[in-house]
Design a protein around this motif. Structure first.
Motif, PDB file in Angstrom:
ATOM      1  N   CYS A  92      16.662   8.139  -3.732  1.00 22.22           N
ATOM      2  CA  CYS A  92      17.879   8.279  -4.185  1.00 22.22           C
ATOM      3  C   CYS A  92      18.430   9.405  -3.318  1.00 22.22           C
ATOM      4  O   CYS A  92      17.935  10.632  -3.585  1.00 22.22           O
ATOM      5  N   ARG A  93      19.391   9.205  -2.598  1.00 17.28           N
ATOM      6  CA  ARG A  93      19.973  10.234  -1.674  1.00 17.28           C
ATOM      7  C   ARG A  93      20.753  11.259  -2.453  1.00 17.28           C
ATOM      8  O   ARG A  93      20.961  12.447  -2.116  1.00 17.28           O
ATOM      9  N   SER A  94      21.073  10.887  -3.605  1.00 19.11           N
ATOM     10  CA  SER A  94      22.313  11.752  -4.560  1.00 19.11           C
ATOM     11  C   SER A  94      21.169  12.515  -5.365  1.00 19.11           C
ATOM     12  O   SER A  94      21.426  13.706  -5.270  1.00 19.11           O
ATOM     13  N   CYS A  95      20.364  11.996  -6.303  1.00 21.21           N
ATOM     14  CA  CYS A  95      19.547  12.517  -7.308  1.00 21.21           C
ATOM     15  C   CYS A  95      18.043  13.019  -7.067  1.00 21.21           C
ATOM     16  O   CYS A  95      17.610  13.539  -7.733  1.00 21.21           O
ATOM     17  N   GLY A  96      17.717  12.087  -5.645  1.00 19.29           N
ATOM     18  CA  GLY A  96      16.191  12.453  -5.523  1.00 19.29           C
ATOM     19  C   GLY A  96      15.174  11.548  -6.246  1.00 19.29           C
ATOM     20  O   GLY A  96      14.269  11.843  -5.956  1.00 19.29           O
ATOM     21  N   THR A  97      15.538  10.824  -7.099  1.00 16.89           N
ATOM     22  CA  THR A  97      14.607  10.109  -7.731  1.00 16.89           C
ATOM     23  C   THR A  97      13.879   9.219  -7.057  1.00 16.89           C
ATOM     24  O   THR A  97      14.274   8.775  -5.845  1.00 16.89           O
ATOM     25  N   ILE A  98      12.475   9.004  -7.010  1.00 15.70           N
ATOM     26  CA  ILE A  98      11.787   8.225  -6.109  1.00 15.70           C
ATOM     27  C   ILE A  98      11.028   6.968  -7.031  1.00 15.70           C
ATOM     28  O   ILE A  98      10.640   7.427  -8.223  1.00 15.70           O
ATOM     29  N   ALA A  99      10.975   5.651  -6.551  1.00 15.99           N
ATOM     30  CA  ALA A  99      10.433   4.843  -7.251  1.00 15.99           C
ATOM     31  C   ALA A  99       9.641   3.933  -6.048  1.00 15.99           C
ATOM     32  O   ALA A  99       9.718   4.347  -4.945  1.00 15.99           O
ATOM     33  N   ASP A 100       8.253   3.561  -6.669  1.00 18.55           N
ATOM     34  CA  ASP A 100       7.313   2.886  -5.852  1.00 18.55           C
ATOM     35  C   ASP A 100       8.101   1.523  -5.318  1.00 18.55           C
ATOM     36  O   ASP A 100       8.855   0.673  -6.066  1.00 18.55           O
ATOM     37  N   VAL A 101       7.707   0.956  -4.108  1.00 20.96           N
ATOM     38  CA  VAL A 101       8.032  -0.235  -3.783  1.00 20.96           C
ATOM     39  C   VAL A 101       6.888  -0.806  -3.068  1.00 20.96           C
ATOM     40  O   VAL A 101       6.079  -0.223  -2.238  1.00 20.96           O
ATOM     41  N   ASP A 102       6.223  -2.053  -3.499  1.00 18.82           N
ATOM     42  CA  ASP A 102       5.010  -2.671  -3.038  1.00 18.82           C
ATOM     43  C   ASP A 102       5.106  -3.006  -1.642  1.00 18.82           C
ATOM     44  O   ASP A 102       6.251  -3.000  -0.925  1.00 18.82           O
ATOM     45  N   CYS A 103       4.039  -3.012  -0.931  1.00 15.81           N
ATOM     46  CA  CYS A 103       4.071  -3.479   0.337  1.00 15.81           C
ATOM     47  C   CYS A 103       4.701  -4.594   0.698  1.00 15.81           C
ATOM     48  O   CYS A 103       4.668  -5.607  -0.072  1.00 15.81           O
ATOM     49  N   ALA A 104       5.704  -4.611   1.770  1.00 16.79           N
ATOM     50  CA  ALA A 104       6.438  -5.563   2.043  1.00 16.79           C
ATOM     51  C   ALA A 104       5.802  -7.031   2.299  1.00 16.79           C
ATOM     52  O   ALA A 104       6.077  -7.977   1.654  1.00 16.79           O
ATOM     53  N   VAL A 105       4.758  -6.883   3.148  1.00 19.38           N
ATOM     54  CA  VAL A 105       4.409  -8.282   3.620  1.00 19.38           C
ATOM     55  C   VAL A 105       2.864  -8.066   4.258  1.00 19.38           C
ATOM     56  O   VAL A 105       2.678  -7.046   5.034  1.00 19.38           O
ATOM     57  N   GLY A 106       2.007  -8.908   3.809  1.00 19.57           N
ATOM     58  CA  GLY A 106       0.632  -8.817   4.487  1.00 19.57           C
ATOM     59  C   GLY A 106      -0.328  -7.741   4.058  1.00 19.57           C
ATOM     60  O   GLY A 106       0.050  -6.987   2.979  1.00 19.57           O
ATOM     61  N   HIS A 107      -1.192  -7.473   4.925  1.00 28.58           N
ATOM     62  CA  HIS A 107      -2.238  -6.553   4.328  1.00 28.58           C
ATOM     63  C   HIS A 107      -1.914  -5.145   4.894  1.00 28.58           C
ATOM     64  O   HIS A 107      -1.052  -4.972   6.068  1.00 28.58           O
ATOM     65  N   ALA A 108      -2.380  -4.184   4.536  1.00 36.83           N
ATOM     66  CA  ALA A 108      -2.241  -2.784   4.912  1.00 36.83           C
ATOM     67  C   ALA A 108      -2.469  -2.870   6.521  1.00 36.83           C
ATOM     68  O   ALA A 108      -3.451  -3.508   6.927  1.00 36.83           O
ATOM     69  N   PRO A 109      -1.729  -2.188   7.436  1.00 33.76           N
ATOM     70  CA  PRO A 109      -0.804  -1.264   6.918  1.00 33.76           C
ATOM     71  C   PRO A 109       0.473  -1.773   6.886  1.00 33.76           C
ATOM     72  O   PRO A 109       1.592  -0.933   6.960  1.00 33.76           O
ATOM     73  N   CYS A 110       1.054  -3.027   6.367  1.00 33.93           N
ATOM     74  CA  CYS A 110       2.234  -3.702   5.962  1.00 33.93           C
ATOM     75  C   CYS A 110       2.932  -3.820   7.409  1.00 33.93           C
ATOM     76  O   CYS A 110       3.674  -4.741   7.469  1.00 33.93           O
ATOM     77  N   LEU A 111       2.869  -2.976   8.257  1.00 30.23           N
ATOM     78  CA  LEU A 111       3.708  -2.949   9.550  1.00 30.23           C
ATOM     79  C   LEU A 111       2.824  -2.862  10.901  1.00 30.23           C
ATOM     80  O   LEU A 111       1.942  -2.170  10.747  1.00 30.23           O
ATOM     81  N   THR A 112       3.193  -3.524  11.739  1.00 29.64           N
ATOM     82  CA  THR A 112       2.379  -3.416  12.949  1.00 29.64           C
ATOM     83  C   THR A 112       3.157  -2.750  13.969  1.00 29.64           C
ATOM     84  O   THR A 112       4.391  -2.748  14.417  1.00 29.64           O
ATOM     85  N   ALA A 113       2.690  -1.457  14.545  1.00 29.39           N
ATOM     86  CA  ALA A 113       3.433  -0.496  15.386  1.00 29.39           C
ATOM     87  C   ALA A 113       3.623  -1.232  16.671  1.00 29.39           C
ATOM     88  O   ALA A 113       2.968  -2.178  17.329  1.00 29.39           O
ATOM     89  N   SER A 114       4.946  -1.282  17.352  1.00 32.96           N
ATOM     90  CA  SER A 114       5.181  -2.045  18.721  1.00 32.96           C
ATOM     91  C   SER A 114       4.199  -1.263  19.591  1.00 32.96           C
ATOM     92  O   SER A 114       3.999  -2.051  20.736  1.00 32.96           O
ATOM     93  N   GLY A 115       4.013  -0.194  19.638  1.00 36.28           N
ATOM     94  CA  GLY A 115       3.454   0.654  20.651  1.00 36.28           C
ATOM     95  C   GLY A 115       2.488   1.694  19.955  1.00 36.28           C
ATOM     96  O   GLY A 115       2.797   2.697  19.312  1.00 36.28           O
ATOM     97  N   ASP A 116       1.306   1.499  19.697  1.00 31.98           N
ATOM     98  CA  ASP A 116       0.443   2.246  18.852  1.00 31.98           C
ATOM     99  C   ASP A 116      -0.466   3.579  19.495  1.00 31.98           C
ATOM    100  O   ASP A 116      -0.927   4.244  19.383  1.00 31.98           O
TER     101      ASP A 116
END
Length: 151
Positions: A92-116
């Protein structure tokens, strides 16, 4: 009977100590808390544990992979004991609260870098920023009865 915390410590060849057990319990019960909050929680049950001991325990547990240190841009470091997956966070930009968000799609690392750049990527750290429900409610303009009829 050995506790889960004791088993976790022994599994990574760490001695079981009261400060380590207390820090793990604090993080289990209060995910995404800062160092000062960990110190307060530990000292509530173990008043003789020094501030430095808690800092040392957090470092050792993080190095051993039992604790994850997160530090969103512009925020103080926070700690959590959820380390067995590649989850992300929403802040949260206002109070700083942090919550977990599960991996969006697929296996770790969830995202594929366009240029690694030749790196072997094994983890992606994503931080979503926004406004938590409590702060969003506080920001909702309250219309008074006298202003509803005037335009």
């Amino acid at each position: 009977m050995m506790s889960d915390f004791e088993a976790q410590l022994r599994a990574v060849s760490l001695r079981v100590t009261r400060p380590r057990l207390a820090v793990l319990a604090a993080l289990r019960d209060h995910p995404h808390i800062g160092t000062e909050a960990v110190i307060s929680l530990v000292r509530a049950g173990h008043p003789t544990v020094s501030h430095q001991a808690v800092y040392d325990v957090l470092r050792v547990l993080t190095d051993a992979g039992l604790v994850r240190r997160i530090q969103p841009a512009g925020a103080t470091a926070r700690y959590e004991s959820r380390v067995a997956d590649n989850h992300h966070h929403v802040v949260c930009r206002s109070c700083g609260t942090i919550a977990d968000v599960d991996c969006a799609v697929g296996h770790a690392p969830c995202l594929t870098a366009s240029g690694d750049h030749g790196f072997v990527v094994d983890e992606a750290e994503v931080v979503y920023w926004g406004t938590c429900p409590d702060c969003a409610t506080d920001r909702t303009p309250q219309r008074s009865a006298s202003s509803e009829g005037s335009t």
